[in-house]
Design an enzyme around this catalytic site. Structure first.
Site, PDB file in Angstrom:
ATOM      1  N   ASN A   9     -53.991 -10.834  -2.484  1.00 35.19           N
ATOM      2  CA  ASN A   9     -54.623 -10.275  -3.687  1.00 35.19           C
ATOM      3  C   ASN A   9     -54.662  -8.758  -3.510  1.00 35.19           C
ATOM      4  OD1 ASN A   9     -56.261  -9.453  -5.752  1.00 35.19           O
ATOM      5  ND2 ASN A   9     -58.098 -10.549  -5.043  1.00 35.19           N
ATOM      6  N   TRP A  10     -53.806  -8.086  -4.255  1.00 34.99           N
ATOM      7  CA  TRP A  10     -53.670  -6.632  -4.072  1.00 34.99           C
ATOM      8  C   TRP A  10     -54.812  -5.863  -4.716  1.00 34.99           C
ATOM      9  CZ3 TRP A  10     -47.881  -4.819  -4.753  1.00 34.99           C
ATOM     10  CH2 TRP A  10     -47.042  -5.668  -4.027  1.00 34.99           C
ATOM     11  N   LYS A  11     -55.612  -6.549  -5.525  1.00 34.04           N
ATOM     12  CA  LYS A  11     -56.717  -5.896  -6.247  1.00 34.04           C
ATOM     13  C   LYS A  11     -56.186  -4.674  -7.018  1.00 34.04           C
ATOM     14  CE  LYS A  11     -59.867  -7.981  -3.014  1.00 34.04           C
ATOM     15  NZ  LYS A  11     -61.154  -7.987  -2.335  1.00 34.04           N
ATOM     16  N   HIS A  97     -62.561 -14.527  -9.417  1.00 31.36           N
ATOM     17  CA  HIS A  97     -62.834 -13.812  -8.168  1.00 31.36           C
ATOM     18  C   HIS A  97     -64.257 -13.252  -8.209  1.00 31.36           C
ATOM     19  CE1 HIS A  97     -62.632 -10.824  -4.993  1.00 31.36           C
ATOM     20  NE2 HIS A  97     -61.586 -11.479  -4.525  1.00 31.36           N
ATOM     21  N   GLU A  99     -65.420 -10.487  -7.433  1.00 35.33           N
ATOM     22  CA  GLU A  99     -65.504  -9.129  -7.994  1.00 35.33           C
ATOM     23  C   GLU A  99     -65.531  -9.192  -9.522  1.00 35.33           C
ATOM     24  OE1 GLU A  99     -62.183  -7.558  -5.805  1.00 35.33           O
ATOM     25  OE2 GLU A  99     -63.391  -7.616  -3.962  1.00 35.33           O
ATOM     26  N   GLU A 169     -64.405 -17.839  -0.918  1.00 35.48           N
ATOM     27  CA  GLU A 169     -64.499 -16.471  -0.424  1.00 35.48           C
ATOM     28  C   GLU A 169     -65.962 -16.038  -0.357  1.00 35.48           C
ATOM     29  OE1 GLU A 169     -60.569 -14.190  -1.189  1.00 35.48           O
ATOM     30  OE2 GLU A 169     -61.829 -13.954  -2.938  1.00 35.48           O
ATOM     31  N   GLY A 175     -63.956  -7.602   2.318  1.00 30.72           N
ATOM     32  CA  GLY A 175     -63.827  -6.155   2.516  1.00 30.72           C
ATOM     33  C   GLY A 175     -64.823  -5.585   3.510  1.00 30.72           C
ATOM     34  N   SER A 214     -61.849 -10.933   4.720  1.00 26.36           N
ATOM     35  CA  SER A 214     -61.467 -10.261   5.962  1.00 26.36           C
ATOM     36  C   SER A 214     -60.523 -11.090   6.837  1.00 26.36           C
ATOM     37  CB  SER A 214     -62.714  -9.837   6.749  1.00 26.36           C
ATOM     38  OG  SER A 214     -63.485  -8.917   5.989  1.00 26.36           O
ATOM     39  N   GLY A 235     -57.050  -9.957   1.148  1.00 31.35           N
ATOM     40  CA  GLY A 235     -57.193  -8.718   0.403  1.00 31.35           C
ATOM     41  C   GLY A 235     -56.546  -7.566   1.170  1.00 31.35           C
ATOM     42  N   GLY A 236     -57.384  -6.760   1.811  1.00 31.75           N
ATOM     43  CA  GLY A 236     -56.925  -5.533   2.466  1.00 31.75           C
ATOM     44  C   GLY A 236     -55.673  -5.683   3.317  1.00 31.75           C
TER      45      GLY A 236
END
Ligand code: 13P
Length: 252
Positions: A9-11, A97, A99, A169, A175, A214, A235-236
């Protein structure tokens, strides 16, 4: 056997041009990879350019979107419809998600509408659920996760659910560099599966449940060695081709 999925997920990172470079850097690192589904979910504005690169090359990597509206078209400024995603070669779509739930007013009800619409259009939903730290510390994980999953899947058929993906998640692990332990992650993914079983029976053995929060090259192997985690939503670490490729090669 459930086929593992590693999804990135590149956000809100990467322009359309940068997205192409990232995928072009990733693909050569995946030579010989098999028996795993790899999904990249770039921002909506990069779906087209990434789709063009993927079509020419590796069918190993599928395209996913990060969100969609449930309607096919209409006066919904700023929204993107399932038919628009299909037109770009999108196969998966992340829905609900945390977010989006926390910052963009998504609710279990809108998540449910989106999941139903995705399935009706032949897109595979990756429906997200997750608890806050406060909820975990006050023993509400079963309530929160059970509720999100049951409400998100309301009204679906066993067949619908068997073909979809659910991502657990925990919000406190996103993150933060603070991963759930493999036991915590596996227990809660197991809880997701048992919630599915209550309403959809054997579909629970087919639905893929991913862990996200993470996930990194140095913790993916222990997470993937558990019984109820079928993959990762990253993610990251998916923004760096080397680290995403290492995650895809879990247990290598
Ligand atoms: P991080 O891997 O950066 O914690 O993000 C997880 C996530 O939210 C994926 O959807």
């Amino acid at each position: 056997m459930r086929k593992p999925i590693i999804a990135g997920n590149w956000k809100m990172f990467k322009t359309a041009g940068q997205a192409v470079f990232l995928v072009q850097d990733l693909e050569p690192l995946l030579d010989g990879v098999k028996d795993v589904e790899v999904i990249v979910c770039p921002p909506a504005i990069a779906l087209k350019s990434v789709s063009t690169v993927l079509e020419q090359d590796k069918p190993l990597v599928a395209l996913g979107a990060q969100n969609m509206h449930w309607e096919e078209e209409g006066a919904y400024t700023g929204e993107i419809s399932p038919t628009m995603l299909l037109d770009l070669g999108v196969k998966y779509v992340i829905i609900g998600h945390s977010e989006r739930r926390q910052m963009f007013c998504e609710t279990d009800e809108t998540v449910n509408k989106k999941v139903k619409s995705a399935l009706a259009h032949g897109l595979i939903p990756i429906m997200c659920c997750g608890e806050t730290l406060e909820q975990r510390e006050s023993d509400q994980v079963a309530n929160v996760i059970g509720g999100q999953v049951a409400k998100g899947l309301a009204g679906l058929t066993d067949e619908d659910v068997a073909g979809m993906v659910i991502a657990y998640e925990p919000i406190w692990a996103i993150g933060t560099g603070r991963t759930a332990t493999p036991e915590q992650a596996n227990d809660t993914c197991g809880l997701v599966r048992e919630t599915v079983r209550q309403s959809f029976g054997d579909a629970a053995d087919a639905v893929r449940v991913l862990y996200g929060g993470s996930v990194k090259p140095d913790n993916v192997d222990s997470l993937m060695a558990t019984s109820d985690i079928d993959g990762a939503l990253v993610g990251g670490a998916c923004l760096d081709p080397e680290s995403f490729a290492r995650i895809i090669r879990f247990n290598a």
